[in-house]
Design a protein around this motif. Sequence first.
Motif, PDB file in Angstrom:
ATOM      1  N   LYS A 175       0.823  -1.212   0.000  1.00 24.47           N
ATOM      2  CA  LYS A 175       0.000   0.000   0.000  1.00 24.47           C
ATOM      3  C   LYS A 175       0.856   1.261   0.000  1.00 24.47           C
ATOM      4  CE  LYS A 175      -3.976   2.237   0.382  1.00 24.47           C
ATOM      5  NZ  LYS A 175      -5.111   2.131  -0.543  1.00 24.47           N
ATOM      6  N   SER A 176       1.989   1.220   0.702  1.00 27.10           N
ATOM      7  CA  SER A 176       2.832   2.408   0.809  1.00 27.10           C
ATOM      8  C   SER A 176       3.805   2.554  -0.354  1.00 27.10           C
ATOM      9  CB  SER A 176       3.613   2.379   2.132  1.00 27.10           C
ATOM     10  OG  SER A 176       4.436   1.224   2.209  1.00 27.10           O
ATOM     11  N   GLY A 177       3.770   1.615  -1.313  1.00 31.60           N
ATOM     12  CA  GLY A 177       4.626   1.723  -2.495  1.00 31.60           C
ATOM     13  C   GLY A 177       6.085   1.429  -2.228  1.00 31.60           C
ATOM     14  N   ASN A 178       6.356   0.665  -1.173  1.00 28.97           N
ATOM     15  CA  ASN A 178       7.724   0.280  -0.844  1.00 28.97           C
ATOM     16  C   ASN A 178       8.024  -1.135  -1.318  1.00 28.97           C
ATOM     17  OD1 ASN A 178       8.877   2.491   0.906  1.00 28.97           O
ATOM     18  ND2 ASN A 178       6.977   2.098   2.029  1.00 28.97           N
ATOM     19  N   ALA A 179       9.282  -1.520  -1.206  1.00 27.73           N
ATOM     20  CA  ALA A 179       9.688  -2.916  -1.272  1.00 27.73           C
ATOM     21  C   ALA A 179      10.199  -3.302   0.105  1.00 27.73           C
ATOM     22  CB  ALA A 179      10.779  -3.121  -2.322  1.00 27.73           C
TER      23      ALA A 179
END
Length: 430
Positions: A147-151
Amino acid sequence: MNAPDTNARLCDLTRSLGQRARAAAAGMARAGAAQKNAALRELAALLRANVETLGRENEKDLARARVAGLAEPMVDRLKLTPKVIETVALGCEQLAAMGDIIGEVVGMRQQPSGIRVGQMRVPIGVFGMIYESRPNVTIEAASLSIKSGNACILRGGSEAIDSNKALAALVRQALLQAGLPPEAVQLVPVTDREVVGQLIAVPEYVDVIIPRGGKSLIERISREAKVPVIKHLDGNCHTYVDDPCDLDMAVRVADNAKTQKYSPCNATESLLVARGVAADFLPGIGAVFAAKSVEMRCCPESRALLQGIPGAVLKDATEQDWYEEYLAPIIAIKVVAGLDEAIAHINRYGSHHTDAILTRDHMHAQAFLTQVDSGSVIVNASTRFADGFEYGLGAEIGISTDKLHARGPVGLQGLTSLKYIVLGEGEVRS
């Protein structure tokens, strides 16, 4: 294989995980809200469709833990029950239903020079998650990362390796189904402890480390990491029963805060009671704790009021008991003069995690909220609510007792950062 060969192999593994995560992070940062939400909804569906499979893999971990003689609270943390699976599936759906905060611009202001200056919310990039026991953390971390666009790179405890591998496979499947990089969520596939040392020392690949586990693990990571750390240490949570209070409500809430589940870090470990209500309150809660075989470690005044309750297990509290996180059916009990002493006690002995007041006095509630130095401060409710899912965050990556960047349950916003953006129309600095 000798030690140098093993170290080289693990170093190569960590570097490979890091390189793939860094590449995937770029893809995740470009992903739109619809794509990320599709992955989360698919993950929820896959979790529900694979309850039996996940249960079989979890049973392998539970069997090994029992053979190894793992303490019962730790075995309890390992369990991946249908209820736990449903909770994390609901967390995925809750996250999918939330607005996408990535790319939000706040505080845009026109400056005298003509430029407009604001801040944009962006992903952190790559975070490493090091955790013990609870396999549900795999899904909580993965869903928040998506959801937060991280890896993220996940290193779960060796005691939960089969459960974590099964869960990570479902995450990978959901990412692929949504057209997102499957390497956006990677599980360290080996149980060697040396991997932890490798993972916390590669700032070129990992932007932040989040440890979630025992005090020794977190202290080691905080001491050795070459990467920023978001952490919490102990969960010595307090419930303070104020004068005046609703006694029936206070008994009900204090019971829940301690006994609803003993192993989580948000369970109440210390019960403080105002002297003005102690004689009326303590026999009631004492009978509840006695019926549930909760050992009570008491100050002299509270012990005198609890004495004679059938089945009560009473012990004299030591100084160390006021600091203790039991994670077990044990609670420390102290009678205090009133609000000021309760606040002073909590700020001295507490772990800055979660503390609650049960009161009818609005001014006392306000003083408690402003003066107790903890990540979550609660009025007239159980400390067990200090949880990302219960706070409406969708899930949590952990509960931070730090004061910088993130504090309390770390959800979506805690995995993002702000950068300044400047909009101009040809302005130059004079």
